[in-house]
Design a protein around this motif. Structure first.
Motif, PDB file in Angstrom:
ATOM      1  N   LEU A   1       0.828  -1.288   0.040  1.00 49.06           N
ATOM      2  CA  LEU A   1       0.069   0.002  -0.023  1.00 49.06           C
ATOM      3  C   LEU A   1       0.927   1.288   0.253  1.00 49.06           C
ATOM      4  CD1 LEU A   1      -2.674   1.449   0.157  1.00 49.06           C
ATOM      5  CD2 LEU A   1      -2.564   1.121   2.618  1.00 49.06           C
ATOM      6  N   PRO A   2       1.890   1.465   0.853  1.00 46.06           N
ATOM      7  CA  PRO A   2       2.724   2.632   0.850  1.00 46.06           C
ATOM      8  C   PRO A   2       3.342   2.750  -0.700  1.00 46.06           C
ATOM      9  CG  PRO A   2       3.009   1.520   2.986  1.00 46.06           C
ATOM     10  CD  PRO A   2       2.239   0.516   2.087  1.00 46.06           C
ATOM     11  N   ALA A   3       3.695   1.714  -1.108  1.00 40.86           N
ATOM     12  CA  ALA A   3       4.677   1.563  -2.231  1.00 40.86           C
ATOM     13  C   ALA A   3       3.888   2.190  -3.501  1.00 40.86           C
ATOM     14  CB  ALA A   3       5.025   0.120  -2.754  1.00 40.86           C
ATOM     15  N   VAL A   4       2.387   1.825  -3.527  1.00 37.03           N
ATOM     16  CA  VAL A   4       1.806   2.430  -4.747  1.00 37.03           C
ATOM     17  C   VAL A   4       1.129   3.602  -4.390  1.00 37.03           C
ATOM     18  CG1 VAL A   4       1.390  -0.012  -5.450  1.00 37.03           C
ATOM     19  CG2 VAL A   4      -0.281   0.868  -4.069  1.00 37.03           C
ATOM     20  N   THR A   5       0.968   4.196  -3.262  1.00 40.63           N
ATOM     21  CA  THR A   5       0.262   5.477  -3.040  1.00 40.63           C
ATOM     22  C   THR A   5       1.240   6.580  -2.841  1.00 40.63           C
ATOM     23  OG1 THR A   5      -0.095   4.573  -0.699  1.00 40.63           O
ATOM     24  CG2 THR A   5      -1.780   4.387  -2.370  1.00 40.63           C
ATOM     25  N   VAL A   6       2.396   6.338  -2.023  1.00 39.32           N
ATOM     26  CA  VAL A   6       3.361   7.361  -1.603  1.00 39.32           C
ATOM     27  C   VAL A   6       3.763   8.530  -2.573  1.00 39.32           C
ATOM     28  CG1 VAL A   6       5.520   6.136  -1.818  1.00 39.32           C
ATOM     29  CG2 VAL A   6       5.330   7.770   0.052  1.00 39.32           C
ATOM     30  N   SER A   7       3.840   8.056  -3.893  1.00 34.31           N
ATOM     31  CA  SER A   7       4.280   9.065  -4.705  1.00 34.31           C
ATOM     32  C   SER A   7       3.141  10.170  -4.885  1.00 34.31           C
ATOM     33  CB  SER A   7       4.489   8.525  -6.225  1.00 34.31           C
ATOM     34  OG  SER A   7       4.946   9.354  -7.005  1.00 34.31           O
TER      35      SER A   7
ATOM     36  N   ILE B   1       0.563  10.528  -2.648  1.00 34.67           N
ATOM     37  CA  ILE B   1       0.320  11.603  -1.569  1.00 34.67           C
ATOM     38  C   ILE B   1       1.404  12.315  -0.991  1.00 34.67           C
ATOM     39  CG2 ILE B   1       0.055  11.084   1.176  1.00 34.67           C
ATOM     40  CD1 ILE B   1      -1.351   8.414   0.428  1.00 34.67           C
ATOM     41  N   PHE B   2       2.606  12.038  -1.210  1.00 33.76           N
ATOM     42  CA  PHE B   2       3.641  13.086  -0.643  1.00 33.76           C
ATOM     43  C   PHE B   2       4.160  14.064  -1.699  1.00 33.76           C
ATOM     44  CE2 PHE B   2       4.212   9.810   2.487  1.00 33.76           C
ATOM     45  CZ  PHE B   2       5.160  10.506   3.483  1.00 33.76           C
ATOM     46  N   ALA B   3       3.667  13.936  -2.945  1.00 36.49           N
ATOM     47  CA  ALA B   3       3.761  14.923  -3.886  1.00 36.49           C
ATOM     48  C   ALA B   3       2.777  16.038  -3.733  1.00 36.49           C
ATOM     49  CB  ALA B   3       3.889  14.299  -5.350  1.00 36.49           C
ATOM     50  N   GLN B   4       1.435  15.458  -3.306  1.00 37.74           N
ATOM     51  CA  GLN B   4       0.315  16.478  -3.123  1.00 37.74           C
ATOM     52  C   GLN B   4       0.491  17.168  -1.830  1.00 37.74           C
ATOM     53  OE1 GLN B   4      -3.592  14.729  -1.922  1.00 37.74           O
ATOM     54  NE2 GLN B   4      -4.348  15.510  -3.784  1.00 37.74           N
ATOM     55  N   GLU B   5       0.836  16.122  -0.724  1.00 39.64           N
ATOM     56  CA  GLU B   5       0.652  16.917   0.688  1.00 39.64           C
ATOM     57  C   GLU B   5       2.095  17.700   0.932  1.00 39.64           C
ATOM     58  OE1 GLU B   5      -1.570  16.650   2.881  1.00 39.64           O
ATOM     59  OE2 GLU B   5      -2.818  15.776   1.301  1.00 39.64           O
TER      60      GLU B   5
ATOM     61  N   THR C   1      11.089  13.494  -6.937  1.00 40.38           N
ATOM     62  CA  THR C   1      11.539  11.930  -7.270  1.00 40.38           C
ATOM     63  C   THR C   1      12.628  11.609  -6.162  1.00 40.38           C
ATOM     64  OG1 THR C   1      10.767  12.033  -9.627  1.00 40.38           O
ATOM     65  CG2 THR C   1      11.906  10.409  -8.742  1.00 40.38           C
ATOM     66  N   LEU C   2      13.396  12.414  -6.106  1.00 39.35           N
ATOM     67  CA  LEU C   2      14.557  12.138  -5.041  1.00 39.35           C
ATOM     68  C   LEU C   2      14.004  11.824  -3.764  1.00 39.35           C
ATOM     69  CD1 LEU C   2      17.575  11.642  -4.553  1.00 39.35           C
ATOM     70  CD2 LEU C   2      17.825  13.884  -4.478  1.00 39.35           C
ATOM     71  N   GLN C   3      13.100  12.944  -3.305  1.00 40.75           N
ATOM     72  CA  GLN C   3      12.843  12.994  -1.765  1.00 40.75           C
ATOM     73  C   GLN C   3      11.776  11.830  -1.451  1.00 40.75           C
ATOM     74  OE1 GLN C   3      11.256  17.148  -2.347  1.00 40.75           O
ATOM     75  NE2 GLN C   3      12.680  17.649  -0.780  1.00 40.75           N
ATOM     76  N   ILE C   4      11.067  11.608  -2.467  1.00 38.33           N
ATOM     77  CA  ILE C   4      10.302  10.568  -2.267  1.00 38.33           C
ATOM     78  C   ILE C   4      10.707   8.950  -2.150  1.00 38.33           C
ATOM     79  CG2 ILE C   4       8.110   9.106  -3.163  1.00 38.33           C
ATOM     80  CD1 ILE C   4       7.188  11.854  -4.439  1.00 38.33           C
TER      81      ILE C   4
END
Length: 506
Positions: free
Chosen positions: A315-321, A323-327, A332-335
């Motif tokens: 779940l984190p692997a397919v959603t983190v990009s 969520i963290f780009a939005q929030e 790319t590097l930070q994520i």
């Protein structure tokens, strides 16, 4: 490979080890605690159970890395969803679908290759599938549209046979009392492929672009292919035929070069083993029929492990990009660095509370103890995974600093690793002679559950009114509904398995 006995489908194989003592050696071998080894090593020096401990650990490390390549190839592109979105003019959520299909095919590919491994040996299958991984990863770098990328990712998802065959290889190498720690090392390294991949993926994607992410994956696979070709021996061994080959093995062991070539032989044949078309589907049909009708322990374990692994790792692997780009407006590097490091540390620390605890329990109770004793080690993960999920969801929803959800992600992964080690060792202990098939069904259920999250997690969270409610829902499903059957196994698992074996035998 075929069998006429119902008991060989997927029954409790622990008693089968008695045959090894009767048929193979006249000297009963004991571990350091004075407990008989199970299975009993033969008198053949080429029996993998007789190889030096460091050599067996070296082989286990290779197999674990080969298994990790599958999840590594799958996850390395995850931090660069925004680049794929811009390149192919699709949304970030749609860009994640190329990972989703790869996860799904990861669960199907080993069905094709495991029959070959049982007839021709483990080594040729590892080599061929790693070559497929290298070529398909390279092809992804030259995709001209999103459809081509998805097609090549499907091909790339077929190759990671190590996710299932690695467990069988570990069982080739280690006796029962050693398998908890061996499978713990295997599972943590195997799953760590997906946790480590975002770190180089984010770094390369930020400075060289998404195409070089796939090129780097191809280079990694090619290096592993060469290393495997020269250093990974064949571990498949027909123990009940060892008396016929001991003399020949001793004559070949006089020369270290001849011994090396013998172990690396690609043309080795196993008399009495022939490949049939039915081998590609019939063992699994029998297994599914048996599991769906009788084997509650295996069925409950699969559902529980699949849900926990999907929630805490996939779940984190397919959603983190997204969520963290939005929030946090991350690139790319930070994520890649943040979530990759969190999952990596969580998995390694989780293993210290997984394999070690399982082996300690088995050493205390002895090899004759029921398999359900292993389930006592599951409580650590059962408690920690929902804590990590709620930590992650609430911190995202209520605007906590980025470090807070990252820590929650790592905590959830810690718990997942504890559970994975326990579930693998418990199920393979119950079904020793079917370890490859057991691992493949585990892998299939885990991958097919995990691949669904990308389709609905983000949308469902928005529809429910926030990520905090989404993760409350997930925590309840994984830690309450899926865990109730595990409590039943802890209480009456041995009795249930015995009753089911009697029913099936009748």
């Amino acid at each position: 490979m075929s069998t006429s006995s119902k008991d060989d489908v997927l029954g409790d194989d622990k008693n089968d080890n008695i045959k090894y003592i009767e048929n193979v050696t006249t000297t009963l071998r004991l571990d350091k605690h004075g407990v008989p080894l199970s299975p009993q090593p033969s008198d053949d020096p080429e029996d993998p159970l007789n190889w030096p401990g460091l050599y067996r650990a070296f082989i286990l490390l290779q197999v674990s890395v080969l298994s990790a390549l599958g999840t590594y190839n799958t996850a390395i592109i995850n931090p660069a969803y925004n680049q794929l979105s811009a390149e192919f003019d699709v949304s970030i959520v749609t860009a994640s679908y190329q990972t989703t299909v790869t996860i799904a095919v990861n669960g199907l590919g080993p069905f094709l290759f495991i029959p070959f491994a049982h007839v021709y040996g483990r080594r040729p299958v590892y080599l061929v599938t790693t070559l497929i991984g290298a070529l398909s990863a390279l092809g992804c770098a030259y995709a001209h549209n999103f459809g081509q990328l998805v097609g090549l990712r499907i091909l790339n998802g077929i190759f990671p046979v190590g996710t299932a065959l690695g467990v069988a290889t570990a069982n080739d190498l280690f006796c029962l009392h050693e398998r908890g720690r061996a499978l713990g090392i295997y599972t943590v390294l195997s799953t760590t492929g997906a946790h480590f991949a975002p770190i180089p993926g984010g770094l390369i994607g930020q400075y060289l672009g998404w195409q070089w992410i796939f090129k780097f994956a191809a280079i990694t696979n090619s290096f592993c292919l060469l290393f495997t070709f020269f250093f990974l021996p064949e571990t498949l061994y027909i123990r009940d035929r060892s008396r016929d080959i001991v003399e020949d093995s001793n004559s070949n062991s006089k020369s270290s070069v001849r011994r090396y070539l013998r172990r690396m032989n690609l043309g080795k044949r196993y008399p009495g083993r022939e490949l049939r078309i039915s081998d590609f589907f019939w063992p699994y049909i029998k297994m599914i029929r048996y599991v769906s009708s009788y084997d509650s322990s295996f069925r409950f374990n699969n559902n529980y492990h699949g849900s926990k692994y999907g929630l805490g790792s996939t779940l984190p692997a397919v959603t983190v990009s997204h969520i963290f780009a939005q929030e946090f407006n991350w690139d790319t590097l930070q994520i890649g660095l943040a979530y990759g490091t969190a999952l990596l540390i969580g998995a390694f620390l989780g293993e210290t509370a997984g394999g070690w605890v399982v082996d300690s329990i088995m050493a205390l109770k002895g090899s004759s103890a029921p398999s359900e004793i292993r389930l006592r080690a599951i409580w650590t993960g059962e408690i920690i995974v929902p804590i990590g999920l709620l930590w992650y969801g609430f911190s995202i929803q209520f605007g906590a600093p980025w470090i807070v959800p990252i820590l929650g992600m790592g905590v959830a992964c810690f718990g997942v690793q504890c559970i994975t080690t326990v579930m693998y060792t418990y199920s393979t202990d119950c079904h020793l002679t079917k370890s490859a098939e057991v691992a493949q069904v585990f892998n299939f259920v885990r991958q097919e559950i995990g691949m669904t999250f990308a389709f609905y997690a983000i949308v469902l969270g928005e529809a429910m009114g926030g990520y905090h409610l989404l993760f409350v829902f997930f925590a309840c499903v994984g830690s309450i509904l899926a865990f109730i059957p595990i409590l039943v196994l802890m209480w009456k698992g041995e009795v249930i398995r015995a009753a089911e074996r009697r029913i099936f035998a009748d």
